[in-house]
Design an enzyme around this catalytic site. Structure first.
Site, PDB file in Angstrom:
ATOM      1  N   ASP A  31       0.917  -1.284   0.165  1.00  0.00           N
ATOM      2  CA  ASP A  31      -0.018  -0.030   0.062  1.00  0.00           C
ATOM      3  C   ASP A  31       1.030   1.211   0.046  1.00  0.00           C
ATOM      4  O   ASP A  31       1.388   1.501   1.004  1.00  0.00           O
ATOM      5  CB  ASP A  31      -1.021  -0.173   1.240  1.00  0.00           C
ATOM      6  CG  ASP A  31      -2.129   1.005   1.199  1.00  0.00           C
ATOM      7  OD1 ASP A  31      -2.069   1.523   0.253  1.00  0.00           O
ATOM      8  OD2 ASP A  31      -2.696   1.222   2.146  1.00  0.00           O
ATOM      9  N   ASP A  32       0.693   2.221  -0.931  1.00  0.00           N
ATOM     10  CA  ASP A  32       1.295   3.332  -1.219  1.00  0.00           C
ATOM     11  C   ASP A  32       2.795   3.091  -1.153  1.00  0.00           C
ATOM     12  O   ASP A  32       3.856   4.113  -0.835  1.00  0.00           O
ATOM     13  CB  ASP A  32       1.098   4.345   0.031  1.00  0.00           C
ATOM     14  CG  ASP A  32       0.135   5.362  -0.006  1.00  0.00           C
ATOM     15  OD1 ASP A  32      -0.457   5.278  -1.357  1.00  0.00           O
ATOM     16  OD2 ASP A  32       0.012   6.205   0.789  1.00  0.00           O
ATOM     17  N   CYS A  69      -6.190   4.819  -2.555  1.00  0.00           N
ATOM     18  CA  CYS A  69      -6.319   3.858  -2.291  1.00  0.00           C
ATOM     19  C   CYS A  69      -7.538   3.004  -2.493  1.00  0.00           C
ATOM     20  O   CYS A  69      -7.748   2.103  -3.260  1.00  0.00           O
ATOM     21  CB  CYS A  69      -6.166   3.478  -0.522  1.00  0.00           C
ATOM     22  SG  CYS A  69      -4.736   4.158   0.070  1.00  0.00           S
ATOM     23  N   LYS A 123      -6.155  -4.707   4.628  1.00  0.00           N
ATOM     24  CA  LYS A 123      -6.980  -3.556   4.516  1.00  0.00           C
ATOM     25  C   LYS A 123      -8.021  -3.870   3.375  1.00  0.00           C
ATOM     26  O   LYS A 123      -7.684  -4.287   2.236  1.00  0.00           O
ATOM     27  CB  LYS A 123      -5.795  -2.551   3.922  1.00  0.00           C
ATOM     28  CG  LYS A 123      -6.548  -1.323   3.336  1.00  0.00           C
ATOM     29  CD  LYS A 123      -5.514  -0.185   3.166  1.00  0.00           C
ATOM     30  CE  LYS A 123      -5.945   1.195   2.727  1.00  0.00           C
ATOM     31  NZ  LYS A 123      -5.044   2.117   2.391  1.00  0.00           N
ATOM     32  N   HIS A 125     -11.050  -0.928   2.820  1.00  0.00           N
ATOM     33  CA  HIS A 125     -11.289   0.442   2.393  1.00  0.00           C
ATOM     34  C   HIS A 125     -12.160   0.456   1.066  1.00  0.00           C
ATOM     35  O   HIS A 125     -11.910   1.473   0.294  1.00  0.00           O
ATOM     36  CB  HIS A 125      -9.881   0.920   2.233  1.00  0.00           C
ATOM     37  CG  HIS A 125      -9.639   2.396   2.402  1.00  0.00           C
ATOM     38  ND1 HIS A 125      -8.745   3.326   2.034  1.00  0.00           N
ATOM     39  CD2 HIS A 125     -10.574   3.458   2.761  1.00  0.00           C
ATOM     40  CE1 HIS A 125      -9.010   4.300   2.273  1.00  0.00           C
ATOM     41  NE2 HIS A 125     -10.267   4.464   2.922  1.00  0.00           N
ATOM     42  N   HIS A 219       1.942   2.201   3.949  1.00  0.00           N
ATOM     43  CA  HIS A 219       1.191   3.266   4.339  1.00  0.00           C
ATOM     44  C   HIS A 219       1.590   3.714   5.582  1.00  0.00           C
ATOM     45  O   HIS A 219       1.808   3.083   6.522  1.00  0.00           O
ATOM     46  CB  HIS A 219      -0.214   2.772   4.135  1.00  0.00           C
ATOM     47  CG  HIS A 219      -1.237   3.803   4.162  1.00  0.00           C
ATOM     48  ND1 HIS A 219      -1.353   4.992   5.181  1.00  0.00           N
ATOM     49  CD2 HIS A 219      -2.114   4.342   3.083  1.00  0.00           C
ATOM     50  CE1 HIS A 219      -2.631   5.535   5.003  1.00  0.00           C
ATOM     51  NE2 HIS A 219      -2.896   5.416   3.616  1.00  0.00           N
TER      52      HIS A 219
END
Length: 251
Positions: A31-32, A69, A123, A125, A219
């Site tokens: 993530d990120d 995201c 995650k 989201h 993240h």
């Protein structure tokens, strides 16, 4: 440039002495993660296992994700562009009453219809304002992780509430949402990895497996175990030390 790093592993059942037409699928997300923040991209951040997967697999060079995201995850799980799913608005923020539309068919839903055992970890989201928007209602047999976009890596807290849960359906088909309050102090990246290993070891081997392993790292918040920070501190410049979270998925 930041992106969602995606690794898909296909495990043929002949490795277990069985023959199935349908492969086992493990989908791993970072993530990120910065585009250059992997060793095989020339980074000085050590990611040997990710590098090994890249060397022995296929690297996709021409693909597109959204810059945030929720839109990217919704597109990945539905196969539809953000302009179709409603995620052109950007990320779902806490307490917002929307999510991936219920008339959208998700990847785990489709695989479940085709005989797969499905597990979601990490995650989500993609919406949580009704139970029907949560992962165990969107095709996953079980879900262990967080509904929102980020949390404390040790506290598992977001805005004063613990957002770490184990969702499943009991033997009577009743939906169960268990808040994992007793896991405070455990580093979430390790918890997700341990749950993934457990899901693989305890699965029904008469069915093909789909495992969606969606890490929150790297993240924010920029948090890592002290021993890992010490281990890599001499190798990573101070300006990019927060990116050491990339290494957490690589153990």
């Amino acid at each position: 440039m930041k992106l969602l790093l995606l690794t898909v592993l296909l495990f043929p059942d002949y490795l277990e002495g069985k023959t199935h037409k349908q492969p086992n699928i493990v989908m791993i997300l970072a993530d990120d993660m910065g585009y250059q923040d992997a060793g095989f991209r020339g980074s000085n951040i050590l990611t040997p296992n990710i590098d090994k997967l890249a060397k022995e697999g296929v690297i996709l060079e021409n693909h597109y994700v959204m810059p945030q995201c929720s839109p990217t995850r919704a597109s990945l799980l539905s196969g539809r562009h953000a302009i179709r799913t409603g995620f052109w608005m950007g990320n779902i923020k806490p307490f917002e009453e929307w999510g991936l539309k219920l008339n959208e068919t998700t990847l785990p839903e489709m695989l479940s219809r085709n005989g797969y055992e499905t597990h979601g970890i990490g995650k989500w989201h993609c919406g949580m304002y009704t139970w029907d928007h949560t992962p165990a209602k969107r095709g996953f047999d079980t879900f262990f992780g967080l509904y929102l976009g980020a949390q404390g890596y040790y506290s598992h807290d977001r805005l004063g509430h613990v957002d770490l849960r184990y969702d499943y359906h009991d033997k009577n088909g009743k939906f169960v949402d268990d808040a994992m309050l007793d896991l405070e102090g455990n580093y979430s990246t390790y918890l997700f990895t341990e749950q993934a290993v457990k899901s693989i070891k305890t699965r029904d081997k008469s069915k093909p497996l789909f495992l969606y392993l969606s890490y929150t790292a790297p993240h924010q918040p920029n948090t890592a175990p002290a021993d890992q920070v010490k281990r890599f501190s001499s190798h990573i410049p101070k300006s990019i030390k927060p990116r050491i979270l990339v290494r957490k998925k690589d153990r």
